[in-house]
Write an enzyme that holds these catalytic residues in place. Structure first.
Site, PDB file in Angstrom:
ATOM      1  N   LYS A  67     106.507  18.768  62.081  1.00 19.46           N
ATOM      2  CA  LYS A  67     107.738  19.543  61.987  1.00 19.46           C
ATOM      3  C   LYS A  67     108.489  19.327  60.682  1.00 19.46           C
ATOM      4  CE  LYS A  67     108.737  20.050  66.922  1.00 19.46           C
ATOM      5  NZ  LYS A  67     109.762  19.891  67.980  1.00 19.46           N
ATOM      6  N   ASN A  88     110.197  24.178  63.803  1.00 17.11           N
ATOM      7  CA  ASN A  88     109.270  24.264  64.937  1.00 17.11           C
ATOM      8  C   ASN A  88     108.672  25.654  65.109  1.00 17.11           C
ATOM      9  OD1 ASN A  88     111.533  25.631  65.985  1.00 17.11           O
ATOM     10  ND2 ASN A  88     111.177  24.876  68.057  1.00 17.11           N
ATOM     11  N   ASP A 104     114.683  24.395  68.303  1.00 22.41           N
ATOM     12  CA  ASP A 104     114.871  23.239  69.187  1.00 22.41           C
ATOM     13  C   ASP A 104     116.353  22.999  69.458  1.00 22.41           C
ATOM     14  OD1 ASP A 104     112.204  22.542  69.599  1.00 22.41           O
ATOM     15  OD2 ASP A 104     112.129  21.264  67.825  1.00 22.41           O
ATOM     16  N   GLY A 128     114.834   8.424  69.725  1.00 19.59           N
ATOM     17  CA  GLY A 128     113.918   9.199  68.893  1.00 19.59           C
ATOM     18  C   GLY A 128     114.653   9.962  67.820  1.00 19.59           C
TER      19      GLY A 128
END
Length: 236
Positions: A67, A88, A104, A128
């Protein structure tokens, strides 16, 4: 259409896309393009994007770990994708240009607003800080999270994302925490967002990788967090 990424063989994207296309009366083909059997790393995504354009693809979905690396191979991302540093979706125009988008963050924001309209957003922990993490972080701060705590197995990546977000949303609303500090951060948070660890070979932010994390929870906080996790969740 196609999906480029690592370990995408089990992906349900082809069935999902083609079933929806059938409902709209469209003839729609969706191909999986896994970089692993091709012997390519994340930087090989550019070669695949160019090949897809030559083969007549209309667009591509991009997933882990491409990405971020795909951006330098595009003719231009819109402002949101450029800000997030992740793409994405790639759309091939009639002029041959490959334009990147990031859906996203917008999809997550819409899902959050629809599924959890009254959820408290004072303190949010995000596990993350990769491409998807950056998008979710942007969405959470956009929908009004007071403070976002970022954690990643790569502390430098978390710090880099925190710096980018601080520039746009203010330093007081973003901080980072080392994996060892997660139990305390999660125990006092209003919500936690983590990426799933569906593929054993793929790096993830699975809480099980945080040393003794659950054992550090106070029992009442663990029970409360589990109730929230079971009863208050949204999928994007």
């Amino acid at each position: 259409m196609g999906l480029i990424g690592s370990g995408v063989g089990p992906s349900l994207s082809p069935a999902l896309h083609q079933r929806e296309a059938d409902r709209h009366g469209l003839r729609y083909l969706y191909r999986l393009i896994d970089i692993d059997p091709l012997g390519l790393g994340p930087d090989g995504v550019g070669e695949l994007v160019r090949a897809a354009a030559r083969l007549g693809f209309d667009g591509l979905n991009i997933t882990h770990p491409c990405k971020q690396t795909v951006i330098e191979h595009l003719d231009g991302p819109p402002e949101d994708a450029a800000l997030l540093g992740a793409v994405n979706t790639v759309v091939f125009g009639e002029d041959g240009r490959a334009i990147g988008h990031n859906t996203d963050w917008s999809d997550f924001a819409r899902s959050f607003a629809r599924g959890l309209p009254d959820a408290p957003t004072g303190e949010i922990v995000l596990l993350g800080a990769g491409g998807a993490g950056a998008a979710v972080a942007h969405a959470l701060l956009t929908v009004g999270a007071d403070r976002l705590t970022l954690a990643d197995t790569d502390p430098a990546r978390a710090a880099g994302l925190a710096g980018t977000l601080a520039t746009r949303f203010g330093a007081a609303r973003v901080r980072t925490v080392a994996p060892g500090g997660l139990p305390e951060a999660v125990g006092s948070a209003d919500g936690v967002r983590a990426r799933p660890s569906a593929r054993p070979h793929r790096p993830s932010q699975d809480l099980r990788r945080t040393p003794r994390d659950v054992r550090h929870f106070r029992r009442r906080n663990l029970a409360a967090n589990l109730r929230r996790a079971i009863c208050r969740q949204v999928f994007s």
